[in-house]
Design a protein around this motif. Structure first.
Motif, PDB file in Angstrom:
ATOM      1  N   CYS A   1     -29.543  -7.522 -15.485  1.00 44.63           N
ATOM      2  CA  CYS A   1     -28.610  -7.553 -16.160  1.00 44.63           C
ATOM      3  C   CYS A   1     -28.618  -6.079 -16.591  1.00 44.63           C
ATOM      4  O   CYS A   1     -28.530  -5.999 -17.474  1.00 44.63           O
ATOM      5  CB  CYS A   1     -28.474  -8.874 -16.307  1.00 44.63           C
ATOM      6  SG  CYS A   1     -27.212  -9.488 -17.198  1.00 44.63           S
ATOM      7  N   VAL A   2     -27.054  -5.817 -15.756  1.00 44.24           N
ATOM      8  CA  VAL A   2     -26.789  -5.011 -16.473  1.00 44.24           C
ATOM      9  C   VAL A   2     -26.616  -5.001 -18.184  1.00 44.24           C
ATOM     10  O   VAL A   2     -26.590  -4.158 -19.521  1.00 44.24           O
ATOM     11  CB  VAL A   2     -24.847  -4.207 -16.186  1.00 44.24           C
ATOM     12  CG1 VAL A   2     -24.670  -2.862 -17.138  1.00 44.24           C
ATOM     13  CG2 VAL A   2     -25.448  -3.555 -14.623  1.00 44.24           C
ATOM     14  N   ILE A   3     -25.888  -5.812 -18.584  1.00 43.51           N
ATOM     15  CA  ILE A   3     -25.389  -6.280 -20.626  1.00 43.51           C
ATOM     16  C   ILE A   3     -26.958  -6.422 -20.822  1.00 43.51           C
ATOM     17  O   ILE A   3     -26.959  -6.064 -22.319  1.00 43.51           O
ATOM     18  CB  ILE A   3     -25.082  -7.712 -20.617  1.00 43.51           C
ATOM     19  CG1 ILE A   3     -23.647  -7.648 -19.763  1.00 43.51           C
ATOM     20  CG2 ILE A   3     -24.867  -8.353 -21.378  1.00 43.51           C
ATOM     21  CD1 ILE A   3     -22.769  -9.067 -19.783  1.00 43.51           C
ATOM     22  N   LEU A   4     -27.956  -6.968 -20.197  1.00 48.64           N
ATOM     23  CA  LEU A   4     -29.050  -7.314 -20.861  1.00 48.64           C
ATOM     24  C   LEU A   4     -29.734  -5.895 -21.448  1.00 48.64           C
ATOM     25  O   LEU A   4     -30.704  -5.241 -22.222  1.00 48.64           O
ATOM     26  CB  LEU A   4     -30.072  -8.389 -20.305  1.00 48.64           C
ATOM     27  CG  LEU A   4     -31.783  -8.084 -20.555  1.00 48.64           C
ATOM     28  CD1 LEU A   4     -31.481  -8.114 -22.125  1.00 48.64           C
ATOM     29  CD2 LEU A   4     -32.430  -8.846 -19.490  1.00 48.64           C
ATOM     30  N   ARG A   5     -29.618  -5.211 -20.204  1.00 49.28           N
ATOM     31  CA  ARG A   5     -30.384  -3.719 -19.872  1.00 49.28           C
ATOM     32  C   ARG A   5     -29.505  -2.633 -20.896  1.00 49.28           C
ATOM     33  O   ARG A   5     -30.627  -1.632 -22.159  1.00 49.28           O
ATOM     34  CB  ARG A   5     -29.743  -2.571 -19.127  1.00 49.28           C
ATOM     35  CG  ARG A   5     -31.122  -2.050 -18.966  1.00 49.28           C
ATOM     36  CD  ARG A   5     -30.454  -1.064 -17.071  1.00 49.28           C
ATOM     37  NE  ARG A   5     -30.457  -2.261 -15.968  1.00 49.28           N
ATOM     38  CZ  ARG A   5     -29.968  -1.817 -15.116  1.00 49.28           C
ATOM     39  NH1 ARG A   5     -29.048  -1.441 -14.913  1.00 49.28           N
ATOM     40  NH2 ARG A   5     -30.634  -3.149 -14.317  1.00 49.28           N
ATOM     41  N   HIS A   6     -27.825  -3.429 -21.581  1.00 55.43           N
ATOM     42  CA  HIS A   6     -27.549  -1.928 -22.092  1.00 55.43           C
ATOM     43  C   HIS A   6     -28.085  -2.533 -23.650  1.00 55.43           C
ATOM     44  O   HIS A   6     -28.629  -1.689 -24.047  1.00 55.43           O
ATOM     45  CB  HIS A   6     -26.369  -1.891 -21.553  1.00 55.43           C
ATOM     46  CG  HIS A   6     -24.940  -1.551 -22.904  1.00 55.43           C
ATOM     47  ND1 HIS A   6     -24.711  -2.182 -24.409  1.00 55.43           N
ATOM     48  CD2 HIS A   6     -24.487   0.060 -23.397  1.00 55.43           C
ATOM     49  CE1 HIS A   6     -24.270  -1.150 -24.675  1.00 55.43           C
ATOM     50  NE2 HIS A   6     -23.852  -0.293 -24.257  1.00 55.43           N
ATOM     51  N   ALA A   7     -27.823  -3.644 -23.609  1.00 48.97           N
ATOM     52  CA  ALA A   7     -27.921  -4.176 -25.322  1.00 48.97           C
ATOM     53  C   ALA A   7     -29.442  -4.104 -25.630  1.00 48.97           C
ATOM     54  O   ALA A   7     -29.809  -3.382 -26.779  1.00 48.97           O
ATOM     55  CB  ALA A   7     -28.298  -5.849 -25.407  1.00 48.97           C
ATOM     56  N   MET A   8     -30.481  -3.551 -24.924  1.00 52.58           N
ATOM     57  CA  MET A   8     -32.275  -3.042 -25.887  1.00 52.58           C
ATOM     58  C   MET A   8     -31.846  -1.610 -25.610  1.00 52.58           C
ATOM     59  O   MET A   8     -32.627  -1.288 -26.201  1.00 52.58           O
ATOM     60  CB  MET A   8     -32.877  -4.004 -23.861  1.00 52.58           C
ATOM     61  CG  MET A   8     -32.849  -5.785 -24.729  1.00 52.58           C
ATOM     62  SD  MET A   8     -33.769  -6.012 -26.059  1.00 52.58           S
ATOM     63  CE  MET A   8     -35.224  -5.670 -25.827  1.00 52.58           C
ATOM     64  N   SER A   9     -31.727  -0.484 -24.614  1.00 53.91           N
ATOM     65  CA  SER A   9     -31.760   0.430 -24.517  1.00 53.91           C
ATOM     66  C   SER A   9     -30.766   0.943 -25.950  1.00 53.91           C
ATOM     67  O   SER A   9     -31.431   1.959 -26.482  1.00 53.91           O
ATOM     68  CB  SER A   9     -31.036   0.921 -23.448  1.00 53.91           C
ATOM     69  OG  SER A   9     -29.934   0.614 -22.923  1.00 53.91           O
ATOM     70  N   SER A  10     -29.965   0.164 -26.361  1.00 56.58           N
ATOM     71  CA  SER A  10     -28.599   0.643 -27.184  1.00 56.58           C
ATOM     72  C   SER A  10     -29.717   0.363 -28.706  1.00 56.58           C
ATOM     73  O   SER A  10     -29.381   1.201 -29.878  1.00 56.58           O
ATOM     74  CB  SER A  10     -27.509   0.669 -26.769  1.00 56.58           C
ATOM     75  OG  SER A  10     -27.334  -0.896 -26.962  1.00 56.58           O
ATOM     76  N   GLY A  11     -29.949  -1.050 -28.761  1.00 57.81           N
ATOM     77  CA  GLY A  11     -30.202  -1.220 -29.926  1.00 57.81           C
ATOM     78  C   GLY A  11     -31.253  -1.869 -30.388  1.00 57.81           C
ATOM     79  O   GLY A  11     -32.036  -1.765 -31.909  1.00 57.81           O
ATOM     80  N   CYS A  12     -32.689  -1.700 -28.787  1.00 60.41           N
ATOM     81  CA  CYS A  12     -33.742  -2.025 -28.900  1.00 60.41           C
ATOM     82  C   CYS A  12     -34.962  -0.812 -29.203  1.00 60.41           C
ATOM     83  O   CYS A  12     -35.903  -1.461 -28.494  1.00 60.41           O
ATOM     84  CB  CYS A  12     -34.233  -3.074 -28.953  1.00 60.41           C
ATOM     85  SG  CYS A  12     -35.889  -4.225 -29.797  1.00 60.41           S
ATOM     86  N   ALA A  13     -34.425   0.369 -28.757  1.00 59.99           N
ATOM     87  CA  ALA A  13     -35.133   1.682 -28.304  1.00 59.99           C
ATOM     88  C   ALA A  13     -36.092   1.835 -28.873  1.00 59.99           C
ATOM     89  O   ALA A  13     -36.546   1.408 -30.064  1.00 59.99           O
ATOM     90  CB  ALA A  13     -34.364   2.539 -27.594  1.00 59.99           C
ATOM     91  N   LEU A  14     -36.198   3.488 -28.733  1.00 59.34           N
ATOM     92  CA  LEU A  14     -37.215   3.759 -29.970  1.00 59.34           C
ATOM     93  C   LEU A  14     -36.911   3.915 -31.178  1.00 59.34           C
ATOM     94  O   LEU A  14     -36.908   4.264 -32.713  1.00 59.34           O
ATOM     95  CB  LEU A  14     -37.291   5.355 -29.394  1.00 59.34           C
ATOM     96  CG  LEU A  14     -37.836   5.928 -28.344  1.00 59.34           C
ATOM     97  CD1 LEU A  14     -37.851   7.432 -27.574  1.00 59.34           C
ATOM     98  CD2 LEU A  14     -39.134   4.554 -28.629  1.00 59.34           C
ATOM     99  N   LEU A  15     -34.953   4.258 -31.447  1.00 59.88           N
ATOM    100  CA  LEU A  15     -34.724   4.521 -32.904  1.00 59.88           C
ATOM    101  C   LEU A  15     -33.957   2.756 -32.768  1.00 59.88           C
ATOM    102  O   LEU A  15     -32.566   2.673 -31.993  1.00 59.88           O
ATOM    103  CB  LEU A  15     -33.608   5.651 -33.024  1.00 59.88           C
ATOM    104  CG  LEU A  15     -33.980   6.746 -32.750  1.00 59.88           C
ATOM    105  CD1 LEU A  15     -32.923   7.680 -32.364  1.00 59.88           C
ATOM    106  CD2 LEU A  15     -34.666   7.140 -34.142  1.00 59.88           C
ATOM    107  N   ARG A  16     -34.060   2.337 -34.113  1.00 61.17           N
ATOM    108  CA  ARG A  16     -33.203   1.230 -34.371  1.00 61.17           C
ATOM    109  C   ARG A  16     -33.789   0.556 -35.194  1.00 61.17           C
ATOM    110  O   ARG A  16     -33.690   1.070 -36.862  1.00 61.17           O
ATOM    111  CB  ARG A  16     -34.385  -0.348 -33.389  1.00 61.17           C
ATOM    112  CG  ARG A  16     -36.105  -0.009 -33.840  1.00 61.17           C
ATOM    113  CD  ARG A  16     -36.989  -1.152 -33.654  1.00 61.17           C
ATOM    114  NE  ARG A  16     -37.248  -0.531 -31.858  1.00 61.17           N
ATOM    115  CZ  ARG A  16     -38.173  -0.961 -31.684  1.00 61.17           C
ATOM    116  NH1 ARG A  16     -39.385  -1.849 -32.340  1.00 61.17           N
ATOM    117  NH2 ARG A  16     -37.726  -1.597 -29.865  1.00 61.17           N
ATOM    118  N   SER A  17     -32.553  -0.285 -36.070  1.00 54.05           N
ATOM    119  CA  SER A  17     -32.070  -1.175 -37.450  1.00 54.05           C
ATOM    120  C   SER A  17     -32.180  -2.226 -37.871  1.00 54.05           C
ATOM    121  O   SER A  17     -32.398  -3.023 -36.147  1.00 54.05           O
ATOM    122  CB  SER A  17     -31.545   0.374 -38.119  1.00 54.05           C
ATOM    123  OG  SER A  17     -29.881  -0.580 -37.087  1.00 54.05           O
TER     124      SER A  17
END
Length: 110
Positions: A1-17
């Protein structure tokens, strides 16, 4: 799912807060509310939720994952033990010393 992929790659990737991880959590909650989810997508959402909750609980940077709000590495190396009990909406996260033996499968599923 595009929404899931985008959320994880933008907010939970190598750089996160904390902020980015909370945004991902919110996106997962919205996605979970959709009707007609396939079992595969539901499994992916649950897996993503466990990753996000573990990342939120770990207030340090370690290995390839960098918390911009917690840039230092804690002196003690700990393993994350995540549990999602049947009927609970949020997983519990415990940390165990890296030197200790890993919990047995029966203990992790309890």
């Amino acid at each position: 799912c595009v929404i899931l992929r985008h959320a994880m790659s933008s907010g939970c990737a190598l750089l996160r807060s904390r902020e980015s991880l909370l945004e991902v959590r919110h996106a997962l909650e919205r996605l979970s509310s959709y009707e007609g989810l396939t079992s595969g997508l539901l499994s992916a959402i649950v897996s993503a939720r466990l990753i996000v909750e573990g990342a939120l609980a770990r207030e340090e940077s370690r290995g390839g994952h960098y918390r911009t709000d917690f840039p230092d590495t804690a002196p003690a190396q700990l393993h994350s033990l995540l549990r999602l009990a049947k009927g609970e909406s949020a997983p519990s996260v415990d940390f165990v010393a890296a030197e200790s033996s890993a919990p047995r499968l029966e203990e992790a599923l309890a």
